[in-house]
Design a protein around this motif. Structure first.
Motif, mmCIF file in Angstrom:
data_model
loop_
_atom_site.group_PDB
_atom_site.id
_atom_site.type_symbol
_atom_site.label_atom_id
_atom_site.label_comp_id
_atom_site.label_asym_id
_atom_site.label_seq_id
_atom_site.Cartn_x
_atom_site.Cartn_y
_atom_site.Cartn_z
ATOM 1 N N ARG A 167 80.963 24.251 61.099
ATOM 2 C CA ARG A 167 81.122 24.284 62.550
ATOM 3 C C ARG A 167 81.085 22.871 63.071
ATOM 4 O O ARG A 167 80.394 22.014 62.551
ATOM 5 N N ALA A 168 81.817 22.632 64.118
ATOM 6 C CA ALA A 168 81.894 21.286 64.662
ATOM 7 C C ALA A 168 81.090 21.130 65.946
ATOM 8 O O ALA A 168 80.926 20.038 66.430
ATOM 9 N N GLU A 169 80.596 22.239 66.500
ATOM 10 C CA GLU A 169 79.932 22.139 67.802
ATOM 11 C C GLU A 169 78.475 21.714 67.709
ATOM 12 O O GLU A 169 77.870 21.405 68.719
ATOM 13 N N GLY A 170 77.889 21.680 66.522
ATOM 14 C CA GLY A 170 76.502 21.258 66.378
ATOM 15 C C GLY A 170 75.538 22.435 66.471
ATOM 16 O O GLY A 170 75.919 23.603 66.407
ATOM 17 N N LEU A 171 74.282 22.121 66.657
ATOM 18 C CA LEU A 171 73.253 23.149 66.718
ATOM 19 C C LEU A 171 73.222 23.795 68.095
ATOM 20 O O LEU A 171 73.538 23.164 69.105
ATOM 21 N N ALA A 173 69.616 32.896 68.411
ATOM 22 C CA ALA A 173 70.590 32.025 69.073
ATOM 23 C C ALA A 173 72.035 32.305 68.663
ATOM 24 O O ALA A 173 72.936 32.146 69.455
ATOM 25 N N GLY A 174 72.279 32.669 67.446
ATOM 26 C CA GLY A 174 73.664 32.871 67.015
ATOM 27 C C GLY A 174 73.734 33.323 65.577
ATOM 28 O O GLY A 174 72.726 33.633 64.943
ATOM 29 N N SER A 175 74.959 33.332 65.050
ATOM 30 C CA SER A 175 75.169 33.862 63.703
ATOM 31 C C SER A 175 74.569 32.966 62.620
ATOM 32 O O SER A 175 74.126 33.453 61.591
ATOM 33 N N THR A 176 74.560 31.676 62.829
ATOM 34 C CA THR A 176 74.019 30.772 61.809
ATOM 35 C C THR A 176 72.604 30.308 62.137
ATOM 36 O O THR A 176 72.046 29.469 61.424
ATOM 37 N N ALA A 177 72.009 30.855 63.190
ATOM 38 C CA ALA A 177 70.692 30.391 63.630
ATOM 39 C C ALA A 177 69.616 30.648 62.587
ATOM 40 O O ALA A 177 68.732 29.804 62.385
ATOM 41 N N ASN A 178 69.651 31.799 61.915
ATOM 42 C CA ASN A 178 68.619 32.101 60.911
ATOM 43 C C ASN A 178 68.646 31.072 59.779
ATOM 44 O O ASN A 178 67.598 30.614 59.324
ATOM 45 N N ARG A 179 69.845 30.724 59.353
ATOM 46 C CA ARG A 179 69.965 29.749 58.273
ATOM 47 C C ARG A 179 69.484 28.374 58.741
ATOM 48 O O ARG A 179 68.821 27.655 57.996
ATOM 49 N N ASP A 180 69.815 28.000 59.988
ATOM 50 C CA ASP A 180 69.365 26.719 60.529
ATOM 51 C C ASP A 180 67.843 26.675 60.678
ATOM 52 O O ASP A 180 67.208 25.674 60.362
ATOM 53 N N VAL A 181 67.267 27.772 61.144
ATOM 54 C CA VAL A 181 65.804 27.832 61.299
ATOM 55 C C VAL A 181 65.139 27.731 59.937
ATOM 56 O O VAL A 181 64.152 26.998 59.768
ATOM 57 N N ASP A 182 65.686 28.427 58.940
ATOM 58 C CA ASP A 182 65.119 28.349 57.589
ATOM 59 C C ASP A 182 65.219 26.928 57.036
ATOM 60 O O ASP A 182 64.286 26.428 56.403
ATOM 61 N N PHE A 183 66.363 26.293 57.282
ATOM 62 C CA PHE A 183 66.541 24.919 56.809
ATOM 63 C C PHE A 183 65.506 23.987 57.437
ATOM 64 O O PHE A 183 64.837 23.224 56.733
#
Length: 144
Positions: free
Chosen positions: A36-40, A60-70
């Motif tokens: 994704r290019a829009e950032g967090l 927050a969104g579809s990739t939020a769980n992965r970002d939070v885990d990271f």
């Protein structure tokens, strides 16, 4: 490798090498697509700043769980490294390598002590005598 940049040749040239696909290119040459290019997302930024709870950031969104885990993993790793201690033998080597006295302050050249050795004094005197003699000879020839 032969690259035929001449477009006037026929396509059935026997020397032409077919282009390689992405799977044949070395890994370093491949482009890595960004997911994704829009950032967090804004809620994730708010969670990282401590303004929202983790549950709100996960929604927050579809990739939020992965970002939070990271970011949770990053936080745990940094906390683990923060509590690591330097081994005693490494600390002893570091302290042993430090100078015993404080380094002297570097002074500018115009404030340094000016030391004249006898050899420098004699050389300077000889140079001044030679310059004076040359100037005298030139002045005498100009005045004639």
């Amino acid at each position: 490798m032969f690259d035929d940049f001449n477009s006037e040749r026929p396509a059935e040239s026997s020397r032409r090498i077919p282009p390689r696909g992405d799977s044949q290119r070395p890994l370093a040459d491949r482009e890595v697509p960004l997911e994704r290019a829009e950032g967090l997302a804004a809620p994730l930024h708010a969670w990282l700043d401590g303004e929202l709870p983790e549950a709100a950031a996960r929604k927050a969104g579809s990739t939020a769980n992965r970002d939070v885990d990271f970011w949770r993993t990053v936080s745990q790793e940094t906390e683990r490294y923060r509590h690591m201690r330097t081994p005693a033998h490494v600390a002893d080597r570091i302290m042993g390598a430090l100078p015993q006295t404080a380094p002297a302050v570097i002074t500018p050249w115009f404030r340094r002590e000016f030391v004249v050795t006898p050899a420098v004094a004699l050389g300077t005197a000889a140079l001044l005598v030679a310059v004076a003699a040359t100037a005298t000879v030139i002045l005498l020839q100009v005045m004639r």
